[in-house]
Each structure stands twice: as structure tokens, then as C-alpha cells.
Design an enzyme around this catalytic site. Structure first.
Site, short mmCIF file in Angstrom:
data_model
loop_
_atom_site.label_atom_id
_atom_site.label_comp_id
_atom_site.label_asym_id
_atom_site.label_seq_id
_atom_site.Cartn_x
_atom_site.Cartn_y
_atom_site.Cartn_z
N HIS A 87 1.05 -1.18 -0.05
CA HIS A 87 -0.05 0.17 0.10
C HIS A 87 0.97 0.96 -0.20
CE1 HIS A 87 -4.13 -1.22 1.17
NE2 HIS A 87 -3.53 -2.26 0.75
N TYR A 126 -9.10 6.42 7.22
CA TYR A 126 -9.29 6.68 8.32
C TYR A 126 -10.33 7.85 8.34
CZ TYR A 126 -5.03 4.29 9.63
OH TYR A 126 -3.98 3.13 10.03
N PRO A 156 -4.48 1.88 18.48
CA PRO A 156 -4.37 1.37 17.26
C PRO A 156 -4.39 2.23 15.87
CG PRO A 156 -6.60 0.67 18.00
CD PRO A 156 -5.89 1.21 19.23
N LYS A 191 0.70 0.98 14.88
CA LYS A 191 2.31 0.57 15.46
C LYS A 191 2.32 -0.44 16.36
CE LYS A 191 3.94 3.99 12.85
NZ LYS A 191 4.05 3.19 11.71
N TYR A 221 4.11 6.81 9.30
CA TYR A 221 3.30 5.73 9.02
C TYR A 221 4.15 4.62 8.38
CZ TYR A 221 -1.33 3.50 8.19
OH TYR A 221 -2.28 2.32 8.08
C1 PHB Z 1 -6.25 -3.45 10.64
O1 PHB Z 1 -6.52 -3.70 9.57
O2 PHB Z 1 -6.78 -4.20 11.71
C2 PHB Z 1 -5.91 -1.86 11.22
C3 PHB Z 1 -5.47 -1.34 10.14
C4 PHB Z 1 -4.81 0.01 10.64
C5 PHB Z 1 -4.76 0.44 11.83
C6 PHB Z 1 -5.09 -0.28 12.79
C7 PHB Z 1 -5.91 -1.60 12.32
O3 PHB Z 1 -4.42 1.65 12.15
#
Ligand code: PHB
Ligand code: APR
Length: 389
Positions: A72, A200, A292, A296, A384
Site C-alpha cells: 500500500h 481513516y 491502534p 504501530k 506511517y
Molecule cells: C487493521 O487492519 O486491523 C488495522 C489497520 C490500521 C490500523 C489499525 C488496524 O491503524
């Protein structure tokens, strides 16, 4: 029994360390409180930083990740009906890999078992003894029978609720913590992801995240109250709420289906210092937790393992303890920066119960700034994809 490194905890941290050491001819034993199936049943995040991807390859367990994982090179930030992309590739020249923690842990278990690695499951009453001496040892029970492992070093990879951190006396240990006033309700479903990148999403109703595992497996989250239980949320209620929290063009494209897993995780920032006490080294969730937002958790565990692995190799190959002596300081320097990124991204995108109109304006101004400012996007992208080890 005797081994060079006794590893407590058979999650990703412990398994990765054991596998990396094995490749350098260093012997270890992994002690796990649960079973392999139990560990693999836990659904966790699945975004791997570039450094982690390289570490998996170095451990000789990158083949399936490289074949089945997805690169990605950016992400989407949405707010209300607005959205914009941040390109990791344009800003950092690198990207992240989408590959679930469950799959990665399975690959590590398979590799350890194929190499006849020593893994002990269902261990109880693990105790770390004489960590401050030259001759530490670990005791435990399996099926009521007492066992003892003598070793050179102990890696405490036993997660947030393990015994390793608690072994460090409170007179030495400092803990820093922030608990957030909300949780994440997560759903896994066998449906195609709503978008090719993660979304997000800030919304009036609370944060939402659209993530994925593969072309027919999606992972979605919505911010929820800490008093909610997964049973309070029917699948229909979950999908309805998710749709209200993402831009309508995505809501319209969203393919829904039955959830195959549904759980709530509280959000917490936590760091313990130091990460070394004598011959005991803390790694991963045993030493620190991040909310989350930004994915990280697994990645900070990987950077700890990187530092400890190199420190141990330096010791066994050159009789030099410099890397081990620098472990706590180096690991913490990186951990605190990941803590900062996870905390600030959480603050940017969630609704807080006591938020004033002013606070909301600040959040909006910060999102607008990120949207319009190349330097701000570069900083986001650098964090990131992962700061250098
Ligand atoms: C997930 O795919 O579970 C996931 C992805 C990004 C995040 C947190 C969880 O920031
Ligand atoms: N004795 C032996 N094993 C233990 C003990 C104990 N006393 N206490 C806990 N464990 C085991 C747990 O059962 C678990 O399998 O230690 C393991 C710790 O694994 P994780 O909690 O997954 O922690 P870690 O390996 O550091 O992984 C990093 O990153 O994405 C995040 O939280 C997520 O699990 C992930 C973590």
C-alpha cells in the site's frame, strides 16, 4: 534444561526473536501460556512497516508474505464528506505491506516447527529468577510438573499481562500511561474491501476505519463507548453506523455481509522504563502499548526485536555487550516517537466526550492543514511507513 536465550511468550515478538536467533546458530526456548491455536485465533492489525517486512525476510519467513501481502503506497483521510489521499511513496520513496498478524504468526510458528525449534505450550506459573546475576533461570509448570531452564539471557515477550514486566521491582520501574475514553468495535467480514486503500475517517458521530486483509476479507472499525459490549451491536447496526461515518460515495459502495469476528478493544498508551533489568529484556506489548490508530503495535514490537537480536548476535559472535547495553535506550527512543504518532493521530480523528466547540475547530484546522501542506503530509507518511531503526 539449558538454553542460551529463554523467551517468555509465543506471540509475534517471541517467535520472531527465536527464529532470527536460530538463523545465527543461537539456541532459544519459547514458553507460551496458551496453545498455538489460541494465539492464532486472536485478530490483530495487519500493517507492516518497511523495516518489519525486511526483518521477516531476514528471518527466512518472507515468502508467503511477499506472495500474498499487498503493498500500500498511501492512505485516505476522510472528514465528513471530504477526503484526501496521502502518498507514502511520493513522500518517503517506500510503502507499507498489508499482511495480517494472524498470517505472520502462523508463518513464524511453521518456521520454528520446521526447524525443530523448542516451543513449550500451556506453561503455568512462569517465574524469572536471578535476572540480576550472571546465571539467571526460569521456572514453570506444565500439567503440574515443575521445570527449570538455565540461560544466559531472558527475553520478556509475554505481552501486556505477562510476568516479565512485573518482575522488575517497582523501585526501578517507571510506567507512563494514558487511557482514552472510548474503544474500537472491530468487525471482520468475508466481503471485498470498500476501497483499495485504508480510509481513516473523522465524523461527527465518531471515528471509523476501513481496512482489509485481502480481496475478499475486510476489517472495519468504529469508535464506540467503553460500556458497549460486542453483543450490543448486531451486524445490521454495525454496518449502518459505519456507513454514517464515512463519505457517502464509500457508504454506497460498501458491500456488507455477516461478521466472522466482532470484538471491542479499549485504547491505551503505555510505556514502561527501563526495558532492561539485568539479564531480562522486555520486548513488544510487555513494555509498551499504543492505541491502534496508525497501526504501530506490531511494528514497535518488531523494532524492539531488531535491537535485541543484533545485541545478542554481537554478544555471541564477538563477546561484545555494547548492543545489549544500549538496548533499552535505543528501543525506547523509537518507541516514544511511535507513541507520539499514535497518540496524535488518535487525537486528530476521534470524538471526545468533553470536546468543546473550540476543540472541534482545532481538530478541523489540523486536518485542513494536513490536507493542504506537503511538509505535514511528509511527516505523516514518514511516521506511517516507520521511522528508521
Ligand atoms: C487493521 O487492519 O486491523 C488495522 C489497520 C490500521 C490500523 C489499525 C488496524 O491503524
Ligand atoms: N507465560 C508465558 N506466556 C505468556 C505469559 C506468561 N506468564 N503471559 C502472556 N503470555 C503469552 C500470551 O499468551 C501471548 O501469546 O505471551 C504472548 C504475548 O503476545 P502478544 O500479546 O501478541 O505480544 P507481542 O508478541 O509483543 O506482540 C506485539 O503488537 O499488534 C500488537 O498487541 C498486538 O499482539 C500484538 C503486539
Amino acid at each position: 534444561m539449558r538454553t542460551q536465550v529463554c523467551i517468555i511468550g509465543g506471540g509475534p515478538s517471541g517467535l520472531l526473536l527465536s527464529q532470527l536467533l536460530h538463523r545465527k546458530g543461537i539456541d532459544s526456548i519459547v514458553l507460551e501460556r496458551k496453545t498455538r491455536d489460541y494465539v492464532l485465533g486472536r485478530i490483530r492489525a495487519g500493517i507492516l512497516e518497511t523495516g518489519f517486512v525486511e526483518l521477516m525476510r531476514e528471518a527466512g519467513v518472507g515468502a508467503r508474505m511477499d506472495a500474498e501481502g499487498f503493498t500500500h503506497d498511501g492512505t485516505v483521510i476522510a472528514y465528513g464528506e471530504e477526503e484526501f489521499g496521502i502518498s507514502f511513496h511520493a513522500h518517503t520513496g517506500t510503502d507499507v505491506m498489508v499482511y495480517g498478524q494472524t498470517e505472520l504468526t502462523r508463518d513464524l510458528y511453521d518456521a520454528r516447527e520446521a526447524a525443530n525449534g523448542k516451543l513449550v505450550f500451556n506453561v503455568e506459573d512462569v517465574q524469572i529468577n536471578d535476572a540480576q546475576s550472571e546465571a539467571p533461570y526460569v521456572t514453570y509448570h506444565v500439567d503440574g510438573i515443575a521445570h527449570r531452564i538455565d540461560c544466559d539471557y531472558i527475553a520478556g515477550c509475554d505481552g501486556f499481562h505477562g510476568v516479565s514486566r512485573q518482575t522488575i521491582p517497582t523501585s526501578v520501574r517507571r510506567e507512563y500511561e494514558k487511557v482514552y475514553p472510548f474503544g474500537w468495535l472491530g468487525v471482520l467480514s468475508e466481503t471485498p474491501p470498500v476501497h483499495n486503500e485504508l480510509i481513516y475517517s473523522w465524523s461527527e458521530r465518531g471515528f471509523a476505519l476501513c481496512s482489509m486483509r485481502n480481496a475478499n476479507l475486510s476489517r472495519y472499525y468504529i469508535q464506540c463507548s467503553l460500556s458497549d459490549s460486542p453483543d450490543d451491536w448486531t451486524d445490521t447496526a454495525f454496518w449502518g453506523e459505519l456507513k454514517r461515518r464515512i463519505p457517502s460515495r464509500h457508504a454506497e459502495a460498501l458491500v456488507t455481509g455477516p461478521s466472522i469476528e466482532k470484538s471491542i478493544a479499549p485504547l491505551r498508551s503505555f510505556v514502561t522504563e527501563p526495558m532492561r533489568w539485568g539479564r531480562l529484556f522486555l520486548c513488544g506489548d510487555a513494555a509498551h502499548i499504543v492505541p491502534p490508530t496508525g497501526a504501530k503495535g506490531l511494528n514497535t514490537a518488531a523494532s524492539d526485536i531488531h535491537y535485541l537480536y543484533h545485541g545478542l548476535v554481537q554478544f555471541y559472535q564477538d563477546k561484545d555487550t555494547a548492543g545489549l547495553d544500549a538496548y533499552s535506550e535505543k528501543a525506547l527512543a523509537r518507541v516514544w516517537k511511535a507513541e507520539r504518532f499514535s497518540w496524535s493521530t488518535t487525537n486528530l480523528l476521534h470524538r471526545y466526550p468533553d470536546q468543546s466547540e473550540f476543540d472541534l475547530k482545532m481538530q478541523r484546522a489540523e486536518i485542513d492543514f494536513l490536507r493542504g501542506n506537503d511538509a505535514a503530509q511528509k511527516v505523516f507518511a514518514q511516521n506511517y511507513v516507520g521511522l528508521p531503526y
